[in-house]
Design a protein around this motif. Structure first.
Motif, PDB file in Angstrom:
ATOM      1  N   TRP A   1     -13.272  -1.470  -3.100  1.00 47.70           N
ATOM      2  CA  TRP A   1     -14.344  -1.952  -4.201  1.00 47.70           C
ATOM      3  C   TRP A   1     -14.696  -3.306  -4.816  1.00 47.70           C
ATOM      4  O   TRP A   1     -14.322  -3.035  -5.805  1.00 47.70           O
ATOM      5  CB  TRP A   1     -14.247  -0.427  -5.097  1.00 47.70           C
ATOM      6  CG  TRP A   1     -14.544   0.354  -4.013  1.00 47.70           C
ATOM      7  CD1 TRP A   1     -13.780   1.818  -4.419  1.00 47.70           C
ATOM      8  CD2 TRP A   1     -15.638   1.078  -3.368  1.00 47.70           C
ATOM      9  NE1 TRP A   1     -14.717   3.085  -3.466  1.00 47.70           N
ATOM     10  CE2 TRP A   1     -15.766   2.589  -2.517  1.00 47.70           C
ATOM     11  CE3 TRP A   1     -16.964   0.220  -2.925  1.00 47.70           C
ATOM     12  CZ2 TRP A   1     -16.810   2.891  -2.005  1.00 47.70           C
ATOM     13  CZ3 TRP A   1     -18.500   1.032  -1.877  1.00 47.70           C
ATOM     14  CH2 TRP A   1     -17.720   2.486  -1.505  1.00 47.70           C
TER      15      TRP A   1
ATOM     16  N   TYR B   1      -7.377   3.338   4.445  1.00 49.00           N
ATOM     17  CA  TYR B   1      -8.611   3.241   4.215  1.00 49.00           C
ATOM     18  C   TYR B   1      -9.188   2.695   5.355  1.00 49.00           C
ATOM     19  O   TYR B   1      -8.894   2.076   6.027  1.00 49.00           O
ATOM     20  CB  TYR B   1      -9.080   2.538   2.612  1.00 49.00           C
ATOM     21  CG  TYR B   1      -8.925   3.589   1.832  1.00 49.00           C
ATOM     22  CD1 TYR B   1      -9.324   3.841   1.290  1.00 49.00           C
ATOM     23  CD2 TYR B   1      -8.304   2.198   1.274  1.00 49.00           C
ATOM     24  CE1 TYR B   1      -9.908   4.788  -0.035  1.00 49.00           C
ATOM     25  CE2 TYR B   1      -7.539   3.144  -0.728  1.00 49.00           C
ATOM     26  CZ  TYR B   1      -9.094   3.593  -1.041  1.00 49.00           C
ATOM     27  OH  TYR B   1      -8.449   4.663  -2.497  1.00 49.00           O
TER      28      TYR B   1
ATOM     29  N   GLU C   1       0.847  -0.978   0.186  1.00 51.20           N
ATOM     30  CA  GLU C   1      -0.288   0.226  -0.233  1.00 51.20           C
ATOM     31  C   GLU C   1       1.531   1.124   0.143  1.00 51.20           C
ATOM     32  O   GLU C   1       1.063   2.536  -0.972  1.00 51.20           O
ATOM     33  CB  GLU C   1      -0.869   0.458   1.252  1.00 51.20           C
ATOM     34  CG  GLU C   1      -2.051   1.253   1.286  1.00 51.20           C
ATOM     35  CD  GLU C   1      -2.256   1.278   2.482  1.00 51.20           C
ATOM     36  OE1 GLU C   1      -3.518   1.121   2.142  1.00 51.20           O
ATOM     37  OE2 GLU C   1      -2.407   0.592   3.903  1.00 51.20           O
TER      38      GLU C   1
ATOM     39  N   TYR D   1      -2.245  -3.610  -1.410  1.00 49.92           N
ATOM     40  CA  TYR D   1      -2.596  -3.043  -1.983  1.00 49.92           C
ATOM     41  C   TYR D   1      -2.835  -3.657  -4.130  1.00 49.92           C
ATOM     42  O   TYR D   1      -1.043  -4.409  -3.823  1.00 49.92           O
ATOM     43  CB  TYR D   1      -1.859  -1.570  -2.864  1.00 49.92           C
ATOM     44  CG  TYR D   1      -2.331  -0.838  -3.996  1.00 49.92           C
ATOM     45  CD1 TYR D   1      -3.523  -0.028  -3.785  1.00 49.92           C
ATOM     46  CD2 TYR D   1      -1.610  -0.981  -5.172  1.00 49.92           C
ATOM     47  CE1 TYR D   1      -4.052   0.889  -4.675  1.00 49.92           C
ATOM     48  CE2 TYR D   1      -2.244   0.352  -6.204  1.00 49.92           C
ATOM     49  CZ  TYR D   1      -3.528   0.987  -5.856  1.00 49.92           C
ATOM     50  OH  TYR D   1      -3.836   1.346  -6.868  1.00 49.92           O
ATOM     51  N   LEU D   2      -3.812  -3.873  -4.611  1.00 50.71           N
ATOM     52  CA  LEU D   2      -4.967  -3.557  -4.441  1.00 50.71           C
ATOM     53  C   LEU D   2      -6.196  -4.352  -3.638  1.00 50.71           C
ATOM     54  O   LEU D   2      -6.967  -3.466  -3.388  1.00 50.71           O
ATOM     55  CB  LEU D   2      -5.893  -3.733  -5.663  1.00 50.71           C
ATOM     56  CG  LEU D   2      -5.766  -2.373  -7.027  1.00 50.71           C
ATOM     57  CD1 LEU D   2      -5.801  -3.301  -7.870  1.00 50.71           C
ATOM     58  CD2 LEU D   2      -6.475  -1.047  -6.590  1.00 50.71           C
TER      59      LEU D   2
ATOM     60  N   CYS E   1      -8.271   3.312  -7.525  1.00 55.47           N
ATOM     61  CA  CYS E   1      -9.144   2.707  -6.419  1.00 55.47           C
ATOM     62  C   CYS E   1     -10.545   2.708  -7.292  1.00 55.47           C
ATOM     63  O   CYS E   1     -11.759   2.055  -7.389  1.00 55.47           O
ATOM     64  CB  CYS E   1      -9.273   2.951  -4.819  1.00 55.47           C
ATOM     65  SG  CYS E   1     -10.696   1.980  -4.350  1.00 55.47           S
ATOM     66  N   ASN E   2     -10.401   4.686  -7.155  1.00 60.57           N
ATOM     67  CA  ASN E   2     -12.396   5.110  -7.555  1.00 60.57           C
ATOM     68  C   ASN E   2     -12.164   4.499  -8.788  1.00 60.57           C
ATOM     69  O   ASN E   2     -13.177   3.948  -9.410  1.00 60.57           O
ATOM     70  CB  ASN E   2     -11.781   6.536  -7.097  1.00 60.57           C
ATOM     71  CG  ASN E   2     -12.519   7.023  -5.886  1.00 60.57           C
ATOM     72  OD1 ASN E   2     -13.159   6.525  -4.871  1.00 60.57           O
ATOM     73  ND2 ASN E   2     -11.774   7.563  -5.604  1.00 60.57           N
TER      74      ASN E   2
ATOM     75  N   VAL F   1      -3.544   6.010  -4.814  1.00 60.37           N
ATOM     76  CA  VAL F   1      -4.135   5.131  -4.103  1.00 60.37           C
ATOM     77  C   VAL F   1      -5.239   5.290  -4.441  1.00 60.37           C
ATOM     78  O   VAL F   1      -6.162   4.452  -5.145  1.00 60.37           O
ATOM     79  CB  VAL F   1      -3.549   4.802  -3.115  1.00 60.37           C
ATOM     80  CG1 VAL F   1      -4.337   2.910  -2.337  1.00 60.37           C
ATOM     81  CG2 VAL F   1      -2.362   4.266  -3.144  1.00 60.37           C
ATOM     82  N   GLN F   2      -5.850   6.083  -3.807  1.00 51.74           N
ATOM     83  CA  GLN F   2      -7.267   6.915  -3.685  1.00 51.74           C
ATOM     84  C   GLN F   2      -7.947   6.862  -4.973  1.00 51.74           C
ATOM     85  O   GLN F   2      -9.173   6.423  -5.536  1.00 51.74           O
ATOM     86  CB  GLN F   2      -7.620   8.066  -2.919  1.00 51.74           C
ATOM     87  CG  GLN F   2      -6.951   7.846  -1.148  1.00 51.74           C
ATOM     88  CD  GLN F   2      -7.612   8.932  -0.411  1.00 51.74           C
ATOM     89  OE1 GLN F   2      -7.303  10.261  -1.119  1.00 51.74           O
ATOM     90  NE2 GLN F   2      -8.282   8.706   0.592  1.00 51.74           N
TER      91      GLN F   2
ATOM     92  N   SER G   1      -5.999  -1.858   6.109  1.00 47.15           N
ATOM     93  CA  SER G   1      -5.570  -0.620   5.343  1.00 47.15           C
ATOM     94  C   SER G   1      -5.028  -0.570   6.547  1.00 47.15           C
ATOM     95  O   SER G   1      -5.589   0.915   7.256  1.00 47.15           O
ATOM     96  CB  SER G   1      -6.494  -0.195   5.030  1.00 47.15           C
ATOM     97  OG  SER G   1      -5.683   0.608   3.636  1.00 47.15           O
TER      98      SER G   1
ATOM     99  N   ASN H   1      -5.805  -3.756  -0.243  1.00 50.37           N
ATOM    100  CA  ASN H   1      -7.107  -2.114   0.862  1.00 50.37           C
ATOM    101  C   ASN H   1      -7.548  -2.013   0.019  1.00 50.37           C
ATOM    102  O   ASN H   1      -8.698  -1.355   0.851  1.00 50.37           O
ATOM    103  CB  ASN H   1      -5.792  -1.053   0.654  1.00 50.37           C
ATOM    104  CG  ASN H   1      -5.364  -0.217  -0.464  1.00 50.37           C
ATOM    105  OD1 ASN H   1      -5.582  -1.093  -1.301  1.00 50.37           O
ATOM    106  ND2 ASN H   1      -4.717   0.845   0.338  1.00 50.37           N
ATOM    107  N   CYS H   2      -8.614  -1.639  -1.727  1.00 50.93           N
ATOM    108  CA  CYS H   2      -9.129  -1.080  -2.244  1.00 50.93           C
ATOM    109  C   CYS H   2     -11.005  -1.321  -1.459  1.00 50.93           C
ATOM    110  O   CYS H   2     -10.808  -2.881  -1.794  1.00 50.93           O
ATOM    111  CB  CYS H   2      -9.093  -0.811  -3.730  1.00 50.93           C
ATOM    112  SG  CYS H   2     -10.251  -0.303  -4.426  1.00 50.93           S
TER     113      CYS H   2
END
Length: 677
Positions: free
Chosen positions: A479, A522, A412, A473-474, A424-425, A420-421, A519, A476-477
């Motif tokens: 979604w 998040y 992460e 990571y990913l 992730c979006n 990252v944000q 995370s 931690n996302c």
């Protein structure tokens, strides 16, 4: 003297109007990238300005409504155009940032606006970029490989512009991996997270003291009453074992909408290996069956046997999914040409080119005679190097598959939080369109892979030396669906309950343990809150922890080694131990969470097929349903994911940060998902 004082006053005036926007976290990069030369003032740098995306909170609410069976909007996924319109920044934002660029002398003809409206791009001299951002741009050299990126320690923006901008590259988030023209070209190491004992997340078992895959194993007593093809699943997991463990049907459907997709980068499957696997373990599948390769920016077709670019990851992913969903067609997103793909696996833009091809949001645009990056640096297409992809950068050329499996990742903290944000979006947007994204959680317990950030893969901070847990990571996302590994032991059969994946490698000197944790970026998503609260109430492991504001700068505060307030992972698990697989014609046994993600992709594909027959849409983002219906999964209660000098977490009844909610139970899942709208 008057002129000098005037210039100084102007600089001070400009500085007064600027505020700090991003600053590098020293503990993250100090051991990875060494600051080298200042970027030449006249070098053209690819300035990419990520505009603040709007309606993100609304987008999250919309996705949760689409994914909640109690909502009237369940299953009402959006189109690509509807997603773009939902998040597009208003004209005021675009105009404010464009006016700032023009005010600083950027030629209007050089300013490009991305098709999805989320980016402004301009290729300008380094000296102009530095003046624009009140910063100094440097080359950063990888301490191990010598790879070059460009970026800065911190940068500033005018206060009236800052509110419109998410982040800028090159900046704290450095550029993609670059090469100077005079650098010697070297073939990078293959595979994800490679060190001398591992190929990516897989282990060549019979190269490290373990008996070969065809060793004559004694049968467990309970195995004698089982069909021959599933008697040895504790030592050789095969498609027949998967079907028996999770009660999967034999595939028989090939429709036009449910082809699952595999993300591959820096590794290429060999059709000869796939054919050999199918002959060995999938008698119902013609050996010539091959996936459909969707090349992205030079992604190649299947390679012949004995090719050094065939490291095993792609072979395994293709083997598992084809053997379980045939005759359904299977897609492979083969990302980047050979020159860039492998280099990007190591803490570069692992998913950027992939996201480019799906929605164009991360593209480096060509505008008015300047193509992408500087001619002095070359992560650009067309790639002039030998064997490089000569076409244009591919943006928004593929419609996302309904199911995407990804067995690649980083730590992460390899990336700044803003980056990252934002990425992730992009996966949230895929969920809005009905795509299920499955991510392998990793195989190093509560640590990252050795050498990522620190030699041990564990973090340091606040006086602690490599004892703090390192998040994947990913995974931690919020979604995506993070998939961990489970296993049977040699004395067990398909009739036994699985355990968390723990494998001793190389005579006890190394271990694979299923990755899991919380995370630092998040906080707990709404769909996980009650489940996680129950876990801590009933099974608090007793470790020190800190309650942070999901901010990596708080790592280690008050002796904490993990962020109890963070998004927990994995979400689910599946068997990831001892798959016998031909690689370049030789059969090895492979293990890792990389096996579990494509297995789950197969399960969701089979479910989507049945929903299609029933006249229903795809499952899409699956986490809210699974967390509210854990009875459709097989709970795992044995095993740990030790690391960083601690025992890590334990697998317990219910969700845990080792195996998540458990492994698939297909009949129960089918009953549930056919009952939903």
């Amino acid at each position: 003297m008057y002129l000098i004082n005037t210039i100084l006053c102007l600089v001070l005036f400009a500085s007064a109007k600027h505020v700090l926007h991003e600053e590098r976290q020293p503990q993250v990069y100090d051991s990875l990238w060494r600051q080298a030369e200042r970027v030449h003032p006249d070098a053209i740098v690819p300035l990419r300005i990520g505009l603040k995306q709007y309606n993100l909170e609304h987008g999250a609410e919309r996705l949760l409504a689409i994914s909640d069976h109690k909502s009237k909007d369940y299953g009402k996924h959006l189109t690509f155009d509807e997603v773009n319109e939902l998040f597009a920044p208003p004209a005021d934002t675009v105009n404010a940032v464009r006016a700032w660029l023009l005010e600083h002398g950027v030629d209007e003809r050089l300013i490009a606006h991305s098709d999805n409206k989320g980016w402004l791009a301009a290729d300008i001299p380094a000296k102009d970029a530095e003046a624009l951002l009140l910063t100094d741009l440097f080359e950063y050299e990888d301490s191990k490989t010598g790879r070059i990126r460009i970026g800065c320690e911190r940068y500033h923006l005018p206060a009236h512009v800052r509110e419109h901008i998410d982040y800028i590259t090159p900046g704290v988030k450095m550029s993609p991996v670059l090469k100077k023209r005079n650098l010697e070209r070297k073939l990078p190491s293959l595979g994800r997270r490679k060190n001398p004992n591992w190929h990516g997340d897989q282990w060549h078992g019979n190269q490290h003291g373990s008996p070969p895959w065809n060793h004559h194993w004694p049968l467990p007593p309970a195995a004698h009453g089982l069909p021959p093809e599933v008697r040895n699943c504790g030592v050789n997991i095969t498609p027949a074992c998967y079907r028996a463990l999770y009660r999967l049907p034999v595939g028989h459907i090939n429709d036009s909408v449910n082809s699952p997709a595999l993300f591959e980068q820096g590794d290429y499957f060999a059709q000869s290996d796939v054919s050999q696997f199918l002959k060995m373990w999938a008698p119902n599948v013609p050996p010539s069956t091959a996936p459909i390769v969707l090349g992205i920016d030079g992604g190649e077709a299947p390679v012949p046997a004995s090719d050094p670019n065939n490291g095993g990851e792609s072979d395994i992913d293709v083997d598992i999914v084809i053997s379980l969903v045939y005759p359904q067609s299977v897609l492979v997103y083969q990302v980047d040409d050979e020159n860039y793909a492998v280099a990007e696996l190591s803490k570069a833009n692992t998913f950027n080119t992939f996201l480019d091809a799906l929605d164009g949001s991360y593209c480096n645009y060509t505008a008015y005679g300047i193509t992408g990056n500087s001619p002095e640096y070359d992560p650009t297409y067309p790639d002039p190097a030998d064997g490089g992809y000569k076409g244009k950068l591919q943006c928004g050329i593929y419609k996302p598959a309904r199911v995407i499996s990804i067995s690649y990742g980083e730590s992460e903290l390899d990336f700044p939080k803003n980056y990252v944000q934002r990425q992730c979006n992009e996966f949230m947007k895929l969920g809005l369109q009905g795509t299920t994204v499955l991510i392998a959680s990793g195989d190093y317990g509560v640590a990252g892979y050795p050498g990522d950030i620190t030699p041990s893969g564990c973090l340091s901070g606040s006086g602690q030396n490599q004892t703090i847990y390192n998040t994947d990571y990913l995974s931690n996302c919020p979604w995506v669906t993070s998939v961990g590994g489970s296993r049977l032991y040699p004395g067990q059969t398909i009739l036994d309950r699985e355990s968390a994946m723990e494998l001793e490698l190389d005579s006890g000197r190394a271990f694979f343990r299923n990755s899991g944790g919380f995370s630092n970026y998040y906080t707990t998503p709404s769909w996980q809150k009650s489940t996680k609260a129950k876990y801590f109430a009933e099974h608090d492991p007793g470790h020190p922890y800190y309650i942070a504001n999901a901010d990596a700068s708080n790592i280690g505060e008050n002796g904490g080694i993990y962020n109890r307030a963070g998004r927990g992972y994995p979400d689910v698990s599946a068997n990831g131990a001892y798959l016998p697989t031909p690689i370049n014609g030789t059969v090895y046994r492979f293990s890792g969470a990389s096996l579990a993600a494509p297995l789950w992709a197969s399960v969701i594909t089979l479910l989507n097929q049945q929903r299609t027959i029933a006249g229903k849409g795809p499952i899409g983002f699956i986490n809210p349903i699974l967390y509210s219906h854990p009875w459709v999964l097989n709970d795992i209660v044995n095993g740990t994911n030790a690391g960083c000098g601690s025992s890590g977490f334990k697998a317990v009844p219910g969700w845990d940060p080792v195996t998540g909610l458990g492994t698939p139970n297909y009949p129960k899942m089918l009953e549930l998902f056919l009952s939903l709208p």
